[in-house]
Design an enzyme around this catalytic site. Structure first.
Site, short mmCIF file in Angstrom:
data_model
loop_
_atom_site.label_atom_id
_atom_site.label_comp_id
_atom_site.label_asym_id
_atom_site.label_seq_id
_atom_site.Cartn_x
_atom_site.Cartn_y
_atom_site.Cartn_z
N LYS A 33 2.67 0.36 -3.48
CA LYS A 33 2.58 -0.47 -2.27
C LYS A 33 1.25 -1.19 -2.23
O LYS A 33 0.21 -0.61 -2.58
CB LYS A 33 2.75 0.43 -1.04
CG LYS A 33 2.80 -0.31 0.30
CD LYS A 33 3.02 0.66 1.46
CE LYS A 33 3.12 -0.05 2.81
NZ LYS A 33 3.35 0.90 3.93
N SER A 37 7.08 4.46 8.07
CA SER A 37 7.15 3.42 7.04
C SER A 37 7.58 3.86 5.66
O SER A 37 7.78 3.01 4.79
CB SER A 37 5.80 2.72 6.92
OG SER A 37 5.68 1.78 7.95
N SER A 86 7.31 -0.26 7.06
CA SER A 86 6.56 -1.32 6.43
C SER A 86 6.62 -1.30 4.91
O SER A 86 6.35 -2.30 4.26
CB SER A 86 5.09 -1.28 6.86
OG SER A 86 4.47 -0.10 6.38
#
Ligand code: GLN
Length: 482
Positions: A72, A171, A147
């Protein structure tokens, strides 16, 4: 079976038997990425050359030897961009490896590629990325969740064998649910956040996205542990998280929190989760109803505490040391103001404003302090429930993936996407989402996620409970038609 569809464990077995090499795996991923990522939009960038050099030198006898893992865009990998999907960090290159990356490398894994996310991890759909859109591999007109939407989408689309994400209010678990993969949020303090771009420091945890529960346990084995560089990481022994996999469920008690089975849940989600609960009973678990009475306050408390912490954490992006600086400012103040006005997106600004407000003198007691008190009540709800049960079972998300653009104009509606995940961050316990079926919506087949919440530091037990269900159902084997 195509190489790119293998699980991490299956790939590793082939490395060790010598039928495949880490370079074969990278080739297969690169091919898959060029075939589908134009539509999925999960990757922001790839570090092909470095990954190939590392694959050529990989030691496949190590725990994750030769396995490429997508990261990420909020976790630092030395030499790679790290932008948190924000304009304010565009052009920034990480100068060091986050502890999780250092640990992945020590286990033999290859950090491969940066994946998209909501800007600074604020959002539930990845639509807040300033850099690109990511689609749900099961229906390209829908969001992948957020997210960590890129982390979930690339695993679901077989463009990665595993990825890392971060979970502040859901997330990891929510995008895993919406994309049909396994997402684990470890206990607060189990995994170091050194080198994670901070959003809300009392809530953030890093964790893996994988295709199976066993793979999740293997990646956690590499990530977990005390880190002197993160004072919130706990100095407790690291388990072998695969240790309890394969145990039966005799004597296991699961609690259904009644506040998580409410009106307003998508009926197909409710039905899939209830069927999963019946499956647990069939496997020998005992199901009891429990209550987490302060659940209704969790979203409100979260949006006070998380925004307060974010407003402080994001103060460092001022154009002086990191990333973007506004062109030709006339003076220092204008440099700050324009850098931040131009660099941050709308949602990030909204959170900074909210967080600054709840911390301001005169409002601090009414909002921030009160939210901290209610947070204690929420934590006590979990402590009490865990006196009676081994884990809690509930939906991960009240709904399946919605259409791109459907919520972007309504921040409050977007905030409700996390009503079932946020409380675990406030309490600090561990949680996992795994596939438990599909909903048919307007001609699309969309994954439904089952959430299991475990006691702090009981990841091994949580994973074994998840594994028993996974192995008795077909859901984790289904792949999207891309
Ligand atoms: N969707 C929640 C938020 O927008 C949670 C995000 C997260 O866990 N990083 O804050």
């Amino acid at each position: 079976m195509d190489l790119h569809s293998l699980s991490l464990s299956a790939l590793q077995a082939q490395f060790r038997s010598g039928t495949l090499t880490p370079l074969d795996a990278l080739d297969a991923l690169e091919k898959r990425i060029s075939a589908v990522d134009g539509r999925v939009g999960g990757y922001l960038s790839l570090n092909r050359d470095r990954a190939r050099a590392e694959a050529a030198a990989a030691d496949v006898s190590l725990p994750l030897g030769g396995i490429p893992i997508a990261i990420k865009d909020v976790i630092n990998v030395q030499g790679d961009p790290c932008t948190a999907a924000s304009r304010i960090l565009q052009g920034y290159t990480a100068t060091y490896d986050a502890t999780v990356v250092r640990k992945l490398r020590a286990a033999g894994a290859i950090p491969f590629g940066r994946v998209n996310m909501d800007e600074f991890a604020m959002g539930s759909s990845t639509e807040n990325s300033a850099l690109q859109r990511t689609a749900n591999p099961w229906d390209l007109n829908r969001i992948p969740g957020g997210s960590s939407g890129g982390s979930a989408a690339v695993v679901a689309a077989d463009e990665a064998f595993a990825s890392l994400g971060s979970d502040t209010g859901g997330s990891i678990r929510q995008p895993a649910a919406l994309c049909g993969c396994v997402g684990l949020k470890p206990t607060y303090g189990r995994v170091s956040r050194f080198g994670l771009i901070a959003f809300a420091s009392s809530l953030d945890q890093i964790g893996p996205f994988t295709k199976t529960v066993e793979d999740s346990a293997r990646v956690l084995n590499a990530l977990a542990g005390k880190d002197p560089q993160d004072s919130t990481s706990l100095d407790l022994p690291v388990d072998d998280y695969t240790r309890l996999l394969g145990r039966d469920l005799k004597g296991v008690k699961l609690g259904m929190p009644k506040e998580y089975f409410i009106d307003g849940i998508d009926p197909q989600v409710d039905a899939a989760v209830r069927a999963a609960i019946r499956q647990y009973e069939a496997l020998g678990a005992e199901i009891v109803e429990v209550s987490l009475p302060h659940t209704e306050y969790a979203v409100a408390v979260y949006y006070i505490i998380a925004t307060a912490e974010a407003s402080a954490n994001l103060a460092r992006y001022d154009g002086v040391r990191f990333g973007k600086r506004a062109d030709d400012p006339r003076n220092l103040l204008e440099m700050y103001v324009r850098t931040r006005s131009e660099g941050f997106g709308e949602e990030v600004k909204r959170r900074i404003i909210l967080g600054t407000y709840v911390l301001s003198s005169g409002y601090y007691d009414a909002y921030y302090l009160r939210a901290q008190k209610v947070r204690t009540l929420i934590r006590q709800d979990f402590t009490k429930a865990f006196e009676k049960v081994d884990a809690l079972i509930c939906p991960t998300s009240p709904e399946v993936a919605f259409k791109i653009g459907d919520r972007s104009g309504d921040p409050l509606k977007m905030y409700l996407a996390d009503i079932f995940t946020i409380a675990a961050n406030l309490a600090g316990n561990c949680g996992i989402s795994l596939p438990c079926g599909f909903a048919n919506v307007e001609g699309s087949r969309l994954p439904v996620g089952l959430q299991l919440l475990g006691k702090p530091m009981e990841e091994a037990k949580l994973l074994s409970i998840a594994h028993a269900y996974e192995q008795s159902t077909p859901w984790h084997k289904e792949r999207p038609a891309l």
